[in-house]
Design a protein around this motif. Structure first.
Motif, short mmCIF file in Angstrom:
data_model
loop_
_atom_site.label_atom_id
_atom_site.label_comp_id
_atom_site.label_asym_id
_atom_site.label_seq_id
_atom_site.Cartn_x
_atom_site.Cartn_y
_atom_site.Cartn_z
N SER A 109 -3.27 8.40 -1.91
CA SER A 109 -3.47 8.31 -3.03
C SER A 109 -3.74 9.89 -3.81
O SER A 109 -3.99 9.59 -5.04
N SER A 148 2.39 11.20 -1.91
CA SER A 148 2.91 9.81 -1.35
C SER A 148 4.16 9.45 -1.87
O SER A 148 4.58 8.89 -1.31
N THR A 171 -1.56 -1.40 -3.92
CA THR A 171 -0.16 -0.55 -5.04
C THR A 171 0.71 -1.86 -5.45
O THR A 171 0.96 -2.54 -4.61
N LYS A 193 -8.00 7.50 -7.73
CA LYS A 193 -7.00 7.81 -7.29
C LYS A 193 -7.88 8.75 -5.51
O LYS A 193 -9.00 8.96 -6.29
N ILE A 242 -5.20 3.28 -2.67
CA ILE A 242 -4.16 3.37 -1.92
C ILE A 242 -3.59 1.40 -1.99
O ILE A 242 -2.13 2.01 -2.00
N TYR A 278 1.24 -1.36 -0.41
CA TYR A 278 -0.12 -0.10 -0.23
C TYR A 278 0.58 1.62 -0.16
O TYR A 278 1.88 1.71 0.55
N ASP A 317 2.57 5.29 -7.40
CA ASP A 317 2.41 6.06 -6.41
C ASP A 317 0.82 6.64 -5.85
O ASP A 317 0.99 6.33 -4.61
N HIS A 318 -0.11 4.96 -6.56
CA HIS A 318 -1.13 5.25 -6.16
C HIS A 318 -2.38 5.04 -7.03
O HIS A 318 -1.65 4.43 -8.17
#
Length: 515
Positions: free
Chosen positions: A73, A78, A281, A271, A279, A69, A262-263
């Motif tokens: 977001s 992030s 990933t 997002k 969140i 995670y 990154d999200h």
């Protein structure tokens, strides 16, 4: 006797390269993509054929974390978590303005220990402020169509390795791939701007893609999803170009490669949300001769705040005080860790500074989300509010009662949300008011409150006063006032904020403590 000494000396000399290789610090290559869902990757179960061949190959050579995670977001909040080892509310990087952190970032620590530090693309979003030369020995900014092209990343990595050859230092290199961030390949804006100059190696038709369960099965949504997946493919092409450059260098055998997003995707309920699709990933790590190939970790939950302590353990460098995550380096060696059964996440404000403080705790079974801004009238806005899928949902909601409920939830939310992730992985059915889940609600709320207390989260005030609409309204009034002050006084990472253009802001950055 002479010949024995000579033979022993020659043998010792011949072993010097091997000894140096064994004692050399590992290089770190950190590859990120922008706005890619975890389940858009083939190795994570995406059914679209050949969608992420290069990311998948990385997974076969290393370890895939099934439960990984990020803490925030949206982009800069992030990305800075990875480099700071702190939650956004702790670091001060709640949004897209510049911050004086007053503590070392990961590249600073590595730099002070002899590492050559570099960031290719998005150096500002990867750092606290615009003086990113403080953190990075080498940085490049990619613009326009070139940041979408695989050839750009291969060329950039080749140039980077040529510099490293001269430096003769271990390196920490962050490469930020622009895709699949909006505009997607074949979006009207992308075509008009010339971004489609670099296309994906394979172009998918609308009939080949799937629409996620949290979005309506509408032709307009399907078109946007087609463009998204073609951008995912182009991002994977860029990953392949980076890995090709590494393979052709002399550094592959001593380089730890980490891949993340990154999200989640830049669409509604992903997002800028704290649901799974916001969140969660993809997180893959390859470490030659250290990590067993084809490893898959399904037991431990890891998150971005753990990245910095883990990298420092890998590099055998002592950790500075104040880190809020913990290293999972031992997991890479096949060991287990206790207390990795939950993660925390937060959203604070959108890219122009409108505040929507949101907090969440997830475990494998449940997700709890706290929205102190939700009062039935304040409407949530993010980048996805201006894209096609959002507009489709908004239009359909006028005549479809079920979609009207979804749209109202998207815009207004509820103060508390609870989801059964085993039965409802797309977070469609809020159970917070269901008496059958009262115990789970209390447990998750308590877990989040303990975390917020531990890190001295500014939103703890709202959690303590969640039963008082008046006190929550006062809390939000304060957050709005502070946000406006930031918008007026601090230099931003974007060209505009909630007040207007940011070019008139004179301050480079202001410490959060001064706000």
């Amino acid at each position: 006797m002479f010949y024995k000494i000579l033979t022993a000396t020659l043998l010792l000399i011949s072993q010097i390269p091997l000894l140096l290789a064994e004692s050399a610090k590992p290089n770190i290559l950190f590859i990120t993509v922008d706005d890619m869902n975890w389940d858009s990757v083939g190795a994570y179960g995406c059914p679209i054929p050949e969608i992420t061949q290069h990311i998948d190959s990385l997974a076969t050579e290393g370890m895939l974390f099934e439960r990984a995670y990020v803490q925030a977001s949206n982009c800069s909040p992030s990305r800075v978590v990875f480099q700071s080892g702190r939650y956004p509310s702790s670091s001060g990087m709640r949004g897209f303005y510049m911050v004086d952190a007053n503590y070392p970032m990961l590249p600073e620590v590595l730099k002070n220990k002899g590492y050559f530090t570099a960031v290719i693309n998005k150096p500002r979003d990867t750092s606290f402020h615009g003086n990113y030369e403080q953190f990075w020995d080498y940085s490049t900014i990619l613009k326009g169509a070139e940041k979408r092209g695989a050839i750009t990343y291969e060329k950039g990595m080749n140039e980077f390795f040529a510099i490293v050859d001269q430096k003769q230092q271990p390196f920490y290199c962050v490469v930020n791939i622009a895709d699949p961030h909006k505009p997607f390949f074949n979006d009207p804006k992308s075509t008009e701007s010339g971004f489609d100059e670099y296309g994906p190696s394979r172009i998918y038709a609308a009939s080949e893609i799937t629409v996620p369960e949290f979005l309506p099965k509408h032709p307009g949504v399907r078109i946007e999803m087609r463009n998204y997946y073609n951008s995912v493919k182009r991002a994977d092409d860029c990953v392949g170009a980076i890995l090709k450059s590494l393979k052709e260098s002399t550094y592959e055998d001593n380089t730890v490669v980490i891949f993340i997003s990154d999200h989640g995707m830049p669409l509604p309920f992903a997002k800028s949300s704290l649901y799974e699709h916001g969140i969660r990933t993809p997180w893959v790590i390859k470490w030659p001769n250290k990590i067993k190939p084809k490893s898959v970790d399904t037991e431990h939950m890891i998150s971005a705040v753990d990245f910095m302590p883990t990298i420092l353990d890998i590099c055998e460098i002592s950790k500075p005080k104040g880190l809020e995550g913990r290293s999972f380096a031992s997991i890479l060696a096949g060991k287990t860790q206790k207390h990795r059964d939950h993660i925390f996440a937060e959203f604070n404000e959108n890219a122009i500074g409108n505040v929507f403080p949101t907090r969440a705790v997830h475990n494998k079974k449940f997700a709890y989300v706290f929205n102190p801004w939700s009062d039935g009238s304040r409407s949530f806005t993010s980048a996805s509010s201006f894209h096609k899928s959002y507009k489709v949902i908004k239009e359909l909601a006028k005549t479809d009662s079920e979609l009207a409920k979804r749209y109202n939830h998207l815009v207004y939310r509820e103060l508390e949300e609870l989801y059964d992730l085993e039965k409802d992985p797309n977070c469609l059915n809020n159970l917070a008011q269901n008496p059958e889940y009262l115990n789970q609600l209390k447990q998750m709320r308590m877990k989040l409150t303990q975390h917020m207390t531990k890190i001295n989260d500014y939103a703890l005030e709202a959690m303590k006063n969640r039963q008082s609409p008046e006190k929550l309204a006062y809390f939000m009034e304060k957050q709005d006032a502070e946000s406006i002050k930031r918008a007026l006084s601090i230099q931003w990472k974007r060209f505009k904020n909630r007040i207007g253009g940011t070019g008139k802001n004179k301050e480079l950055f202001v410490s959060p403590a001064n706000l």
